[in-house]
Design a protein around this motif. Sequence first.
Motif, PDB file in Angstrom:
ATOM      1  N   LYS A  85       0.788  -1.130   0.043  1.00  0.00           N
ATOM      2  CA  LYS A  85       0.086   0.103  -0.111  1.00  0.00           C
ATOM      3  C   LYS A  85       0.931   1.080   0.056  1.00  0.00           C
ATOM      4  CE  LYS A  85      -2.248   1.268   3.794  1.00  0.00           C
ATOM      5  NZ  LYS A  85      -3.021   1.105   5.125  1.00  0.00           N
ATOM      6  N   LEU A  89       1.332   5.612  -0.523  1.00  0.00           N
ATOM      7  CA  LEU A  89       0.884   6.949  -0.608  1.00  0.00           C
ATOM      8  C   LEU A  89       0.770   7.543  -1.921  1.00  0.00           C
ATOM      9  CD1 LEU A  89      -0.307   8.916   1.356  1.00  0.00           C
ATOM     10  CD2 LEU A  89       2.002   9.954   1.642  1.00  0.00           C
ATOM     11  N   SER A  90      -0.493   7.873  -2.307  1.00  0.00           N
ATOM     12  CA  SER A  90      -0.725   8.384  -3.481  1.00  0.00           C
ATOM     13  C   SER A  90      -2.082   9.238  -3.376  1.00  0.00           C
ATOM     14  CB  SER A  90      -0.828   7.313  -4.536  1.00  0.00           C
ATOM     15  OG  SER A  90      -1.125   7.983  -5.763  1.00  0.00           O
ATOM     16  N   PRO A  91      -1.987  10.490  -3.120  1.00  0.00           N
ATOM     17  CA  PRO A  91      -3.199  11.364  -3.088  1.00  0.00           C
ATOM     18  C   PRO A  91      -3.944  11.341  -4.325  1.00  0.00           C
ATOM     19  CG  PRO A  91      -1.417  12.418  -1.861  1.00  0.00           C
ATOM     20  CD  PRO A  91      -0.687  11.306  -2.746  1.00  0.00           C
ATOM     21  N   HIS A  92      -5.102  11.033  -4.443  1.00  0.00           N
ATOM     22  CA  HIS A  92      -5.842  11.255  -5.672  1.00  0.00           C
ATOM     23  C   HIS A  92      -7.364  11.343  -5.377  1.00  0.00           C
ATOM     24  CE1 HIS A  92      -5.884   6.927  -4.756  1.00  0.00           C
ATOM     25  NE2 HIS A  92      -7.008   6.870  -5.637  1.00  0.00           N
ATOM     26  N   THR A  93      -8.213  11.687  -6.433  1.00  0.00           N
ATOM     27  CA  THR A  93      -9.572  11.691  -6.225  1.00  0.00           C
ATOM     28  C   THR A  93     -10.270  10.632  -6.786  1.00  0.00           C
ATOM     29  OG1 THR A  93      -9.505  14.228  -6.451  1.00  0.00           O
ATOM     30  CG2 THR A  93     -11.468  13.228  -6.821  1.00  0.00           C
ATOM     31  N   ARG A 102     -11.809  12.004  -1.742  1.00  0.00           N
ATOM     32  CA  ARG A 102     -10.485  12.293  -1.602  1.00  0.00           C
ATOM     33  C   ARG A 102      -9.678  10.809  -1.071  1.00  0.00           C
ATOM     34  NH1 ARG A 102      -6.664  14.536  -4.553  1.00  0.00           N
ATOM     35  NH2 ARG A 102      -4.960  15.445  -3.492  1.00  0.00           N
ATOM     36  N   LEU A 103      -8.922  10.281  -1.978  1.00  0.00           N
ATOM     37  CA  LEU A 103      -8.143   9.126  -1.294  1.00  0.00           C
ATOM     38  C   LEU A 103      -6.763   9.350  -1.192  1.00  0.00           C
ATOM     39  CD1 LEU A 103      -9.987   6.542  -3.807  1.00  0.00           C
ATOM     40  CD2 LEU A 103     -10.576   6.907  -1.230  1.00  0.00           C
ATOM     41  N   THR A 104      -6.037   8.753  -0.341  1.00  0.00           N
ATOM     42  CA  THR A 104      -4.688   8.613  -0.002  1.00  0.00           C
ATOM     43  C   THR A 104      -3.711   7.533  -0.505  1.00  0.00           C
ATOM     44  OG1 THR A 104      -4.845   8.583   2.131  1.00  0.00           O
ATOM     45  CG2 THR A 104      -5.085  10.758   1.339  1.00  0.00           C
ATOM     46  N   TRP A 105      -4.261   6.334  -0.635  1.00  0.00           N
ATOM     47  CA  TRP A 105      -3.535   5.256  -0.535  1.00  0.00           C
ATOM     48  C   TRP A 105      -4.124   4.597  -1.960  1.00  0.00           C
ATOM     49  CZ3 TRP A 105       0.558   4.601   2.381  1.00  0.00           C
ATOM     50  CH2 TRP A 105       0.465   5.171   3.748  1.00  0.00           C
ATOM     51  N   LYS A 106      -3.101   4.044  -2.506  1.00  0.00           N
ATOM     52  CA  LYS A 106      -3.427   2.888  -3.602  1.00  0.00           C
ATOM     53  C   LYS A 106      -2.463   1.863  -3.352  1.00  0.00           C
ATOM     54  CE  LYS A 106      -3.829   6.077  -7.555  1.00  0.00           C
ATOM     55  NZ  LYS A 106      -3.254   6.164  -9.110  1.00  0.00           N
ATOM     56  N   ASN A 165       7.096   5.794   1.831  1.00  0.00           N
ATOM     57  CA  ASN A 165       5.650   5.888   1.792  1.00  0.00           C
ATOM     58  C   ASN A 165       5.069   4.778   1.484  1.00  0.00           C
ATOM     59  OD1 ASN A 165       5.806   8.794   2.783  1.00  0.00           O
ATOM     60  ND2 ASN A 165       5.985   9.432   0.593  1.00  0.00           N
TER      61      ASN A 165
END
Length: 106
Positions: free
Chosen positions: A52, A54-58, A64-68, A92
């Motif tokens: 997992k 850290l990748s802030p994205h919509t 608003r999500l912060t994890w991929k 991260n």
Amino acid sequence: MKQSLTTLLPAHLSAVLLGLALAGAAVAAPPGGIDTQPQPPQPAGTWQAKVKYLSPHTAPDGRRLTWKYADIVASTQEYCDSQLQSWYSSGNTVVVEYCHFVPIGG
């Protein structure tokens, strides 16, 4: 009758060559090599892990999500470990699943 050198030499030479061929076969390695132990069959499958990062994205719904998540799939444990280390060293990143073997159909 006296034999000449030309009639004795080919017979002697063929006897020497036959002796060398038989001696070579006697000391040759056995089929399968020397001191080989049969190996158990290896199961078919892949090595898998999950991270997992850290990748802030919509998201498509506007959240608003912060994890991929990223799935790692490799043919050997060493390759899986190196990919996992590469992800982890980039920062991260959280390891969700460490490298584990997943047999085909399982």
